[in-house]
Design a protein around this motif. Structure first.
Motif, PDB file in Angstrom:
ATOM      1  N   LEU A 162     -37.169  41.581  22.797  1.00 42.17           N
ATOM      2  CA  LEU A 162     -36.643  40.456  22.021  1.00 42.17           C
ATOM      3  C   LEU A 162     -37.599  39.274  22.054  1.00 42.17           C
ATOM      4  CD1 LEU A 162     -32.874  40.559  23.067  1.00 42.17           C
ATOM      5  CD2 LEU A 162     -33.845  41.209  20.856  1.00 42.17           C
ATOM      6  N   TYR A 163     -38.224  39.038  23.218  1.00 44.91           N
ATOM      7  CA  TYR A 163     -39.172  37.933  23.331  1.00 44.91           C
ATOM      8  C   TYR A 163     -40.406  38.191  22.469  1.00 44.91           C
ATOM      9  CZ  TYR A 163     -42.617  34.811  25.464  1.00 44.91           C
ATOM     10  OH  TYR A 163     -43.593  33.868  25.672  1.00 44.91           O
ATOM     11  N   ALA A 164     -40.850  39.456  22.412  1.00 47.55           N
ATOM     12  CA  ALA A 164     -42.050  39.776  21.636  1.00 47.55           C
ATOM     13  C   ALA A 164     -41.843  39.536  20.151  1.00 47.55           C
ATOM     14  CB  ALA A 164     -42.465  41.229  21.886  1.00 47.55           C
ATOM     15  N   ILE A 165     -40.676  39.880  19.618  1.00 48.99           N
ATOM     16  CA  ILE A 165     -40.438  39.704  18.183  1.00 48.99           C
ATOM     17  C   ILE A 165     -39.839  38.333  17.874  1.00 48.99           C
ATOM     18  CG2 ILE A 165     -40.176  42.171  17.824  1.00 48.99           C
ATOM     19  CD1 ILE A 165     -37.187  41.825  17.838  1.00 48.99           C
ATOM     20  N   GLY A 166     -39.699  37.481  18.865  1.00 47.05           N
ATOM     21  CA  GLY A 166     -39.262  36.116  18.638  1.00 47.05           C
ATOM     22  C   GLY A 166     -37.770  35.924  18.472  1.00 47.05           C
ATOM     23  N   LEU A 167     -36.952  36.866  18.925  1.00 44.83           N
ATOM     24  CA  LEU A 167     -35.499  36.763  18.759  1.00 44.83           C
ATOM     25  C   LEU A 167     -34.771  36.415  20.052  1.00 44.83           C
ATOM     26  CD1 LEU A 167     -34.719  39.783  16.396  1.00 44.83           C
ATOM     27  CD2 LEU A 167     -34.900  37.367  15.797  1.00 44.83           C
ATOM     28  N   LEU A 168     -35.517  36.207  21.129  1.00 44.34           N
ATOM     29  CA  LEU A 168     -34.863  35.960  22.409  1.00 44.34           C
ATOM     30  C   LEU A 168     -34.056  34.662  22.380  1.00 44.34           C
ATOM     31  CD1 LEU A 168     -34.380  36.865  25.301  1.00 44.34           C
ATOM     32  CD2 LEU A 168     -36.459  35.636  25.975  1.00 44.34           C
ATOM     33  N   ASP A 169     -34.623  33.600  21.804  1.00 43.24           N
ATOM     34  CA  ASP A 169     -33.896  32.321  21.758  1.00 43.24           C
ATOM     35  C   ASP A 169     -32.647  32.435  20.891  1.00 43.24           C
ATOM     36  OD1 ASP A 169     -35.786  31.186  23.385  1.00 43.24           O
ATOM     37  OD2 ASP A 169     -36.978  30.361  21.732  1.00 43.24           O
ATOM     38  N   PHE A 170     -32.749  33.175  19.798  1.00 43.96           N
ATOM     39  CA  PHE A 170     -31.597  33.324  18.908  1.00 43.96           C
ATOM     40  C   PHE A 170     -30.471  34.090  19.604  1.00 43.96           C
ATOM     41  CE2 PHE A 170     -29.367  36.137  15.930  1.00 43.96           C
ATOM     42  CZ  PHE A 170     -28.724  35.198  15.138  1.00 43.96           C
ATOM     43  N   VAL A 171     -30.823  35.195  20.256  1.00 49.77           N
ATOM     44  CA  VAL A 171     -29.803  35.997  20.955  1.00 49.77           C
ATOM     45  C   VAL A 171     -29.185  35.192  22.095  1.00 49.77           C
ATOM     46  CG1 VAL A 171     -29.416  38.075  22.335  1.00 49.77           C
ATOM     47  CG2 VAL A 171     -30.876  38.185  20.306  1.00 49.77           C
ATOM     48  N   SER A 172     -30.014  34.427  22.819  1.00 52.60           N
ATOM     49  CA  SER A 172     -29.489  33.604  23.917  1.00 52.60           C
ATOM     50  C   SER A 172     -28.514  32.555  23.390  1.00 52.60           C
ATOM     51  CB  SER A 172     -30.642  32.923  24.655  1.00 52.60           C
ATOM     52  OG  SER A 172     -31.529  33.878  25.205  1.00 52.60           O
ATOM     53  N   LEU A 173     -28.842  31.958  22.241  1.00 55.17           N
ATOM     54  CA  LEU A 173     -27.957  30.951  21.656  1.00 55.17           C
ATOM     55  C   LEU A 173     -26.625  31.561  21.242  1.00 55.17           C
ATOM     56  CD1 LEU A 173     -27.522  28.063  20.656  1.00 55.17           C
ATOM     57  CD2 LEU A 173     -28.577  28.749  18.479  1.00 55.17           C
ATOM     58  N   LYS A 174     -26.658  32.730  20.629  1.00 52.80           N
ATOM     59  CA  LYS A 174     -25.422  33.379  20.203  1.00 52.80           C
ATOM     60  C   LYS A 174     -24.559  33.764  21.411  1.00 52.80           C
ATOM     61  CE  LYS A 174     -25.740  33.293  15.746  1.00 52.80           C
ATOM     62  NZ  LYS A 174     -24.748  32.527  14.960  1.00 52.80           N
ATOM     63  N   LEU A 175     -25.197  34.242  22.462  1.00 53.70           N
ATOM     64  CA  LEU A 175     -24.437  34.592  23.668  1.00 53.70           C
ATOM     65  C   LEU A 175     -23.833  33.345  24.314  1.00 53.70           C
ATOM     66  CD1 LEU A 175     -26.758  37.269  25.354  1.00 53.70           C
ATOM     67  CD2 LEU A 175     -24.594  37.666  24.163  1.00 53.70           C
ATOM     68  N   SER A 176     -24.556  32.244  24.257  1.00 51.88           N
ATOM     69  CA  SER A 176     -24.034  31.000  24.841  1.00 51.88           C
ATOM     70  C   SER A 176     -22.886  30.442  24.017  1.00 51.88           C
ATOM     71  CB  SER A 176     -25.155  29.957  24.954  1.00 51.88           C
ATOM     72  OG  SER A 176     -26.206  30.412  25.784  1.00 51.88           O
ATOM     73  N   GLU A 177     -22.926  30.655  22.707  1.00 56.24           N
ATOM     74  CA  GLU A 177     -21.868  30.126  21.835  1.00 56.24           C
ATOM     75  C   GLU A 177     -20.609  30.979  21.872  1.00 56.24           C
ATOM     76  OE1 GLU A 177     -23.692  29.947  18.050  1.00 56.24           O
ATOM     77  OE2 GLU A 177     -24.751  28.055  18.427  1.00 56.24           O
ATOM     78  N   THR A 178     -20.739  32.229  22.295  1.00 54.44           N
ATOM     79  CA  THR A 178     -19.580  33.119  22.367  1.00 54.44           C
ATOM     80  C   THR A 178     -18.842  32.879  23.674  1.00 54.44           C
ATOM     81  OG1 THR A 178     -20.789  34.782  21.073  1.00 54.44           O
ATOM     82  CG2 THR A 178     -18.797  35.502  22.233  1.00 54.44           C
ATOM     83  N   VAL A 179     -17.667  32.273  23.575  1.00 48.66           N
ATOM     84  CA  VAL A 179     -16.905  31.861  24.753  1.00 48.66           C
ATOM     85  C   VAL A 179     -15.668  32.743  24.867  1.00 48.66           C
ATOM     86  CG1 VAL A 179     -15.666  29.988  25.884  1.00 48.66           C
ATOM     87  CG2 VAL A 179     -17.753  29.513  24.578  1.00 48.66           C
ATOM     88  N   ILE A 180     -15.397  33.194  26.074  1.00 55.70           N
ATOM     89  CA  ILE A 180     -14.219  34.000  26.363  1.00 55.70           C
ATOM     90  C   ILE A 180     -13.293  33.179  27.241  1.00 55.70           C
ATOM     91  CG2 ILE A 180     -13.376  36.104  27.462  1.00 55.70           C
ATOM     92  CD1 ILE A 180     -16.008  37.416  26.824  1.00 55.70           C
ATOM     93  N   SER A 181     -12.026  33.160  26.897  1.00 50.28           N
ATOM     94  CA  SER A 181     -11.043  32.381  27.650  1.00 50.28           C
ATOM     95  C   SER A 181     -10.036  33.313  28.300  1.00 50.28           C
ATOM     96  CB  SER A 181     -10.325  31.395  26.723  1.00 50.28           C
ATOM     97  OG  SER A 181     -11.243  30.463  26.182  1.00 50.28           O
ATOM     98  N   LEU A 182      -9.820  33.093  29.571  1.00 45.47           N
ATOM     99  CA  LEU A 182      -8.794  33.812  30.321  1.00 45.47           C
ATOM    100  C   LEU A 182      -7.893  32.778  30.984  1.00 45.47           C
ATOM    101  CD1 LEU A 182     -10.913  36.638  32.038  1.00 45.47           C
ATOM    102  CD2 LEU A 182      -9.414  36.848  30.047  1.00 45.47           C
ATOM    103  N   GLY A 183      -6.798  32.455  30.298  1.00 47.19           N
ATOM    104  CA  GLY A 183      -5.924  31.406  30.817  1.00 47.19           C
ATOM    105  C   GLY A 183      -6.623  30.063  30.752  1.00 47.19           C
ATOM    106  N   ASN A 184      -6.748  29.411  31.902  1.00 42.04           N
ATOM    107  CA  ASN A 184      -7.417  28.113  31.955  1.00 42.04           C
ATOM    108  C   ASN A 184      -8.911  28.228  32.221  1.00 42.04           C
ATOM    109  OD1 ASN A 184      -4.947  26.785  31.577  1.00 42.04           O
ATOM    110  ND2 ASN A 184      -4.497  26.816  33.795  1.00 42.04           N
ATOM    111  N   ILE A 185      -9.396  29.447  32.380  1.00 44.04           N
ATOM    112  CA  ILE A 185     -10.809  29.650  32.698  1.00 44.04           C
ATOM    113  C   ILE A 185     -11.529  30.115  31.440  1.00 44.04           C
ATOM    114  CG2 ILE A 185     -12.439  30.911  34.133  1.00 44.04           C
ATOM    115  CD1 ILE A 185     -10.239  31.276  36.183  1.00 44.04           C
ATOM    116  N   SER A 186     -12.639  29.437  31.124  1.00 47.12           N
ATOM    117  CA  SER A 186     -13.459  29.786  29.962  1.00 47.12           C
ATOM    118  C   SER A 186     -14.903  29.979  30.414  1.00 47.12           C
ATOM    119  CB  SER A 186     -13.395  28.687  28.891  1.00 47.12           C
ATOM    120  OG  SER A 186     -12.061  28.520  28.431  1.00 47.12           O
ATOM    121  N   PHE A 187     -15.532  30.992  29.867  1.00 49.86           N
ATOM    122  CA  PHE A 187     -16.937  31.231  30.204  1.00 49.86           C
ATOM    123  C   PHE A 187     -17.575  31.947  29.035  1.00 49.86           C
ATOM    124  CE2 PHE A 187     -14.140  34.309  32.186  1.00 49.86           C
ATOM    125  CZ  PHE A 187     -14.570  35.505  31.639  1.00 49.86           C
TER     126      PHE A 187
END
Length: 437
Positions: A149-174
């Motif tokens: 992913l780093y070689a083709i320049g998509l590492l930052d994009f994938v990292s951003l999408k993973l950071s924006e995807t939030v999972i909530s379990l009750g009062n805990i979100s990550f």
């Protein structure tokens, strides 16, 4: 493009961007010059690697008889020689990158080439250098995909999408990114913890001036400290505050109070055993329950006994505290055994003790202290005079040791040499004729 799924639309957009970028590179003199520089850098790296690799291998290869720290460090560095080619190509490319950017004010192609060289280095690292199965698995499914992913320049994009995807379990979100980061960091940290624990345990076991119980306690303490530090680092990397674990700590406390009290009791009993040193690895023990054997390993929950017939018995640590334990191998102690025998009634029994004691004392494992061999008259039997010789040895009269058997051989030979016979049962049968009488 109306009516297409969002993922299809995004993929087509990236394809269009990639095609536009490729056209720009193919039609740009600056891009062609960077391609040429990449080729030149790779060829120079090939030539340099061919020249340097034999010399570096000869420099880093120690003699087979050398086993010191410097020799081991040289052997460790020798494993990384296959990385020379892609790393040299990366260095040569980086040197030429500053020249290209000063001439054309552009370096996208050469930056892409540098990332490709790093990807090739990662592949060589995983395929040819890493020998640990866990590290190879981690490299195959984590390092290589990340470097791709780093070689083709998509590492930052994938990292951003993973950071924006939030999972909530009750009062805990990550976020998914925190999960991925935790899995990767946790795997590396606990592998390092296991490796550090193995190294520290091996170092502690070499300290022969320490008592076995002290060595085991030191090894367990080092293990707890190493994995405790690894756990704290993992919590910090994942961004989890230790104060948020208070509820979890309370739940664990309740669990210990009900379902885990036995585990806690055995753990504490194991610590007490290691601190007091009443039973440790290498001792032969016998418990009230009938379990007997040599302690070959002490864990946080139980001790493992090995019997002389090769069976392993797992004994909870609590049993060593709450029941009576006979330790036959405690440091500084010896064991007393006796070998019974008989001599004929025709023998001058006053000569027997000196003859037998002198013979038994010749055995290399029989001790003179706390007491030398002692031959005692035990009684007058049906067929002969009964004696027994008591002797002290370090160790058990079982397994690889045959003390009583050796002593009986010595007694037999000594009595024979002095003309003393060992009796066997005699029976007198009297026949009465009823006609006489």
């Amino acid at each position: 493009m109306d009516g297409q799924p969002e993922i299809i639309t995004m993929a087509m957009g990236y394809l269009n961007q990639g095609w536009a970028l490729a056209q720009g590179w193919l039609l740009s003199p600056a891009a062609w010059s960077q391609f040429a520089l990449l080729i030149v850098a790779y060829l120079l790296a090939v030539l340099a690697a061919r020249m340097l690799r034999p010399k570096l291998a000869a420099l880093l290869t120690p003699e087979a008889t050398q086993q010191n720290m410097l020799a081991n460090a040289r052997r460790w560095l020798l494993v990384f020689i296959p990385l020379m080619l892609p790393l040299l190509a990366y260095v040569f490319t980086a040197v030429g990158e500053s020249v290209v950017r000063s001439l054309f004010d552009s370096g996208a192609v050469i930056a892409f080439g540098k990332r490709v060289f790093l990807f090739l280095a990662a592949r060589i690292l995983v395929r040819e250098i890493l020998s640990d199965p866990f590290l190879r698995l981690l490299g195959r499914y984590v390092l290589i995909p990340v470097m791709a992913l780093y070689a083709i320049g998509l590492l930052d994009f994938v990292s951003l999408k993973l950071s924006e995807t939030v999972i909530s379990l009750g009062n805990i979100s990550f976020s998914l990114m925190s999960i991925v980061r935790g899995l990767i960091a946790g795997s590396i940290l606990f592998w390092l913890g296991r490796w550090s624990n193995d190294q520290s345990s091996a170092f502690i076991e070499k300290q022969q001036e320490m008592r076995p119980a002290t060595r085991t306690l030191a090894a367990k303490t080092a293990e707890l400290m190493i994995f405790g530090v690894a756990f704290l680092l993992l919590m910090n990397i994942m961004g989890i505050s230790l104060t948020s674990l208070a509820v979890l700590g309370g739940a664990i406390g309740v669990g210990l109070g009900f379902g885990l009290q036995k585990i806690a009791s055995n753990f504490i009993s194991g610590v007490i055993l290691l601190v007091e040193g009443q039973a440790t690895v290498g001792d032969y023990v016998e418990l009230d329950g009938g379990e007997a054997g040599k302690i070959v390993k002490m864990t946080a929950r139980a001790a493992i006994l090995e019997t002389f017939d090769g069976r392993w018995i797992v004994v909870p640590n609590e049993d060593f505290i709450t029941t009576r334990v006979v330790n036959y191998s405690d440091a500084g102690s010896a064991n007393r055994y006796e070998a019974p025998f008989s001599v004929s009634y025709d023998t001058d029994i006053n000569l027997v003790p000196d003859i037998v004691e002198a013979a038994v004392a010749k055995h290399p494992k029989v001790l003179a202290k706390p007491y030398p061999p002692d031959c005692e008259l035990r009684g007058f039997g049906d067929s002969g005079v009964d004696f027994a010789v008591e002797f002290w040895v370090n160790g058990l009269d079982d397994g690889e040791n045959k003390f009583t058997s050796d002593v009986l051989f010595l007694i037999w030979n000594a009595l024979k040499d002095n003309g003393i016979t060992i009796p066997y049962p005699h029976r007198v049968v009297e026949l009465h004729d009823k006609r006489q009488g």
